[in-house]
Design a protein around this motif. Structure first.
Motif, PDB file in Angstrom:
ATOM      1  N   GLY A   1     -10.866  -1.372 -44.159  1.00 57.51           N
ATOM      2  CA  GLY A   1     -10.608  -0.352 -42.814  1.00 57.51           C
ATOM      3  C   GLY A   1     -11.033  -0.714 -41.276  1.00 57.51           C
ATOM      4  O   GLY A   1     -10.630  -0.515 -40.349  1.00 57.51           O
ATOM      5  N   HIS A   2     -11.548  -2.332 -41.627  1.00 56.41           N
ATOM      6  CA  HIS A   2     -11.897  -2.971 -40.601  1.00 56.41           C
ATOM      7  C   HIS A   2     -10.702  -3.474 -39.667  1.00 56.41           C
ATOM      8  O   HIS A   2      -9.891  -3.795 -39.875  1.00 56.41           O
ATOM      9  CB  HIS A   2     -12.648  -4.305 -40.900  1.00 56.41           C
ATOM     10  CG  HIS A   2     -12.984  -5.899 -39.970  1.00 56.41           C
ATOM     11  ND1 HIS A   2     -14.433  -4.866 -38.748  1.00 56.41           N
ATOM     12  CD2 HIS A   2     -12.387  -6.392 -39.790  1.00 56.41           C
ATOM     13  CE1 HIS A   2     -13.872  -5.978 -37.919  1.00 56.41           C
ATOM     14  NE2 HIS A   2     -13.254  -6.848 -38.416  1.00 56.41           N
ATOM     15  N   THR A   3     -10.710  -3.063 -38.000  1.00 64.49           N
ATOM     16  CA  THR A   3     -10.534  -3.257 -37.416  1.00 64.49           C
ATOM     17  C   THR A   3     -10.178  -4.258 -36.214  1.00 64.49           C
ATOM     18  O   THR A   3     -11.298  -3.705 -35.311  1.00 64.49           O
ATOM     19  CB  THR A   3      -9.346  -2.132 -36.873  1.00 64.49           C
ATOM     20  OG1 THR A   3      -8.865  -0.881 -37.836  1.00 64.49           O
ATOM     21  CG2 THR A   3      -8.473  -2.062 -35.941  1.00 64.49           C
ATOM     22  N   LYS A   4      -9.473  -4.849 -35.721  1.00 64.83           N
ATOM     23  CA  LYS A   4     -10.016  -5.953 -34.848  1.00 64.83           C
ATOM     24  C   LYS A   4      -8.167  -6.226 -33.369  1.00 64.83           C
ATOM     25  O   LYS A   4      -7.307  -6.527 -33.782  1.00 64.83           O
ATOM     26  CB  LYS A   4     -10.096  -6.683 -34.950  1.00 64.83           C
ATOM     27  CG  LYS A   4     -10.523  -8.099 -34.045  1.00 64.83           C
ATOM     28  CD  LYS A   4     -10.748  -9.186 -34.429  1.00 64.83           C
ATOM     29  CE  LYS A   4      -9.691 -10.238 -34.967  1.00 64.83           C
ATOM     30  NZ  LYS A   4     -10.433 -10.983 -35.618  1.00 64.83           N
ATOM     31  N   THR A   5      -8.679  -5.801 -32.314  1.00 71.11           N
ATOM     32  CA  THR A   5      -7.363  -5.928 -31.877  1.00 71.11           C
ATOM     33  C   THR A   5      -7.793  -6.963 -30.440  1.00 71.11           C
ATOM     34  O   THR A   5      -9.321  -7.240 -29.765  1.00 71.11           O
ATOM     35  CB  THR A   5      -7.133  -4.458 -30.801  1.00 71.11           C
ATOM     36  OG1 THR A   5      -7.149  -3.525 -31.591  1.00 71.11           O
ATOM     37  CG2 THR A   5      -6.305  -4.859 -29.690  1.00 71.11           C
ATOM     38  N   GLU A   6      -6.675  -7.798 -29.658  1.00 72.80           N
ATOM     39  CA  GLU A   6      -7.298  -9.120 -29.246  1.00 72.80           C
ATOM     40  C   GLU A   6      -6.262  -9.110 -28.158  1.00 72.80           C
ATOM     41  O   GLU A   6      -4.603  -8.739 -29.063  1.00 72.80           O
ATOM     42  CB  GLU A   6      -7.341 -10.131 -30.378  1.00 72.80           C
ATOM     43  CG  GLU A   6      -8.263 -10.642 -31.245  1.00 72.80           C
ATOM     44  CD  GLU A   6      -8.140 -11.729 -32.104  1.00 72.80           C
ATOM     45  OE1 GLU A   6      -9.220 -12.289 -31.836  1.00 72.80           O
ATOM     46  OE2 GLU A   6      -7.025 -12.131 -32.615  1.00 72.80           O
ATOM     47  N   PRO A   7      -6.281  -9.822 -27.008  1.00 78.07           N
ATOM     48  CA  PRO A   7      -4.918  -9.218 -25.778  1.00 78.07           C
ATOM     49  C   PRO A   7      -4.517 -10.622 -26.092  1.00 78.07           C
ATOM     50  O   PRO A   7      -5.236 -11.597 -26.717  1.00 78.07           O
ATOM     51  CB  PRO A   7      -6.079  -9.262 -24.694  1.00 78.07           C
ATOM     52  CG  PRO A   7      -7.346  -9.439 -25.397  1.00 78.07           C
ATOM     53  CD  PRO A   7      -7.454  -9.550 -26.535  1.00 78.07           C
ATOM     54  N   TYR A   8      -2.718 -10.793 -25.854  1.00 78.39           N
ATOM     55  CA  TYR A   8      -2.793 -12.372 -25.173  1.00 78.39           C
ATOM     56  C   TYR A   8      -2.015 -11.777 -24.827  1.00 78.39           C
ATOM     57  O   TYR A   8      -1.213 -10.898 -23.923  1.00 78.39           O
ATOM     58  CB  TYR A   8      -2.054 -12.027 -27.080  1.00 78.39           C
ATOM     59  CG  TYR A   8      -0.664 -11.341 -27.075  1.00 78.39           C
ATOM     60  CD1 TYR A   8       0.201 -11.515 -26.462  1.00 78.39           C
ATOM     61  CD2 TYR A   8      -0.863 -10.116 -27.902  1.00 78.39           C
ATOM     62  CE1 TYR A   8       1.557 -10.741 -26.908  1.00 78.39           C
ATOM     63  CE2 TYR A   8      -0.068  -9.638 -28.850  1.00 78.39           C
ATOM     64  CZ  TYR A   8       0.763  -9.368 -27.734  1.00 78.39           C
ATOM     65  OH  TYR A   8       2.399  -8.320 -27.841  1.00 78.39           O
TER      66      TYR A   8
END
Length: 296
Positions: A261-268
């Motif tokens: 369930g690990h979630t990671k959000t990165e901008p681009y």
């Protein structure tokens, strides 16, 4: 001071009522974007610079070598351009507004994505037969929709455009080397070229299979940074701010592990849109609504 009272005649009163009635409709009047000279319009900002260049080069080569005009268009929603009931009515109208393809051959093609509407369409010119409508549906189902369901819009549009060129545009323009279609098969039998056609068909099927297999393999090889699980990681891209001709846009890439369930959000960064130097001059072709549509 003298006041003058103006009395409207029945005809004038009717015109006034009609004007007030039609003003809201005129405000929602249908409109279409201009066709860039590259034949690629990415208003939904789903294509990378490399993908947009590759598609534009492929379309230019198709027109130079086979005389076929094909355009690729992405928008966020057809509602942004006025009141359209269906994607079919919008895309057919856009095709005919641009007059894609040769007027006599009816060989124009338009690949269209409405990202927010979650709809895609391949529109064909009036010269294509029913067998190409079926091939359009197969390309949408086999090549484009699987990518769109994983939010890989750029891949879906790019791979779909190349498949349309290989499986529809080129065979139609050069039926003797087609991989399918009734007229191509007949020509192959008469000339004894059945084996050649079979080889070409196998090569094309292999390319499509590699595209699909590559996407599945990429997902299978992803490893979760948190728990180390393999093959459980999904990636979704979201546009936060649209790119314009004067500024870059902003997107978010979200990685989620189905195991822990690990979630990671990165901008681009979404590169700013290049302003076309001129609009394309097309050949006067028309569409009668041929092709296929898909939703996901």
């Amino acid at each position: 001071m003298t006041f003058q009272i103006r009395v409207f005649r029945p005809a004038q009163l009717l015109l006034a009522v009609l004007a007030l009635t039609l003003l809201p409709a005129l405000a929602r009047a249908q409109s279409y974007p201009d066709l860039p000279s590259t034949y690629v319009l990415d208003d939904a900002s789903v294509l990378s610079d490399a993908q947009e260049t590759a598609i534009a080069d492929a379309l230019a080569k198709l027109k130079a070598e086979n005389g076929v005009e094909m355009a690729v268009v992405t928008v966020m929603s057809t509602a942004d351009y006025g009141g359209f009931d269906t994607i079919e009515s919008f895309v057919t109208g856009l095709f005919n507004e641009w007059s894609l393809g040769d007027e006599e051959k009816g060989d124009g093609i338009l690949l269209f994505l409405a990202r927010a509407d979650r709809e895609v369409r391949v529109e064909l010119g009036s010269g294509f037969g029913a067998e190409y409508d079926k091939e359009s549906a197969r390309i949408i189902d086999e090549v484009m929709l699987p990518a769109f369901r994983e939010d890989r819009y750029g891949d879906g549009v790019n791979d779909g455009a190349m498949a349309v060129i290989t499986r529809i545009a080129t065979p139609f323009a050069t039926p003797a080397s087609a991989s399918g279609g009734e007229s191509a098969a007949a020509d192959g039998e008469k000339s004894g070229g059945g084996m050649t056609l079979g080889i070409i068909g196998a090569v094309i099927a292999g390319v499509v299979g590699l595209v699909v297999f590559g996407a599945k393999r990429a997902k299978a090889n992803r490893v979760c940074d948190a728990c180390g699980a393999k093959g459980q990681v999904t990636i979704k891209n979201r546009t936060v701010q649209q790119a314009t001709e004067t500024s870059n846009g902003l997107g978010e890439k979200t990685t989620t592990c189905g195991a822990c369930g690990h979630t990671k959000t990165e901008p681009y960064t979404i590169p700013r849109k290049s302003k076309p130097s001129k609009t394309a001059e097309t050949g006067g072709g028309k569409s009668e609504g041929g092709g296929a549509s898909g939703k996901w």
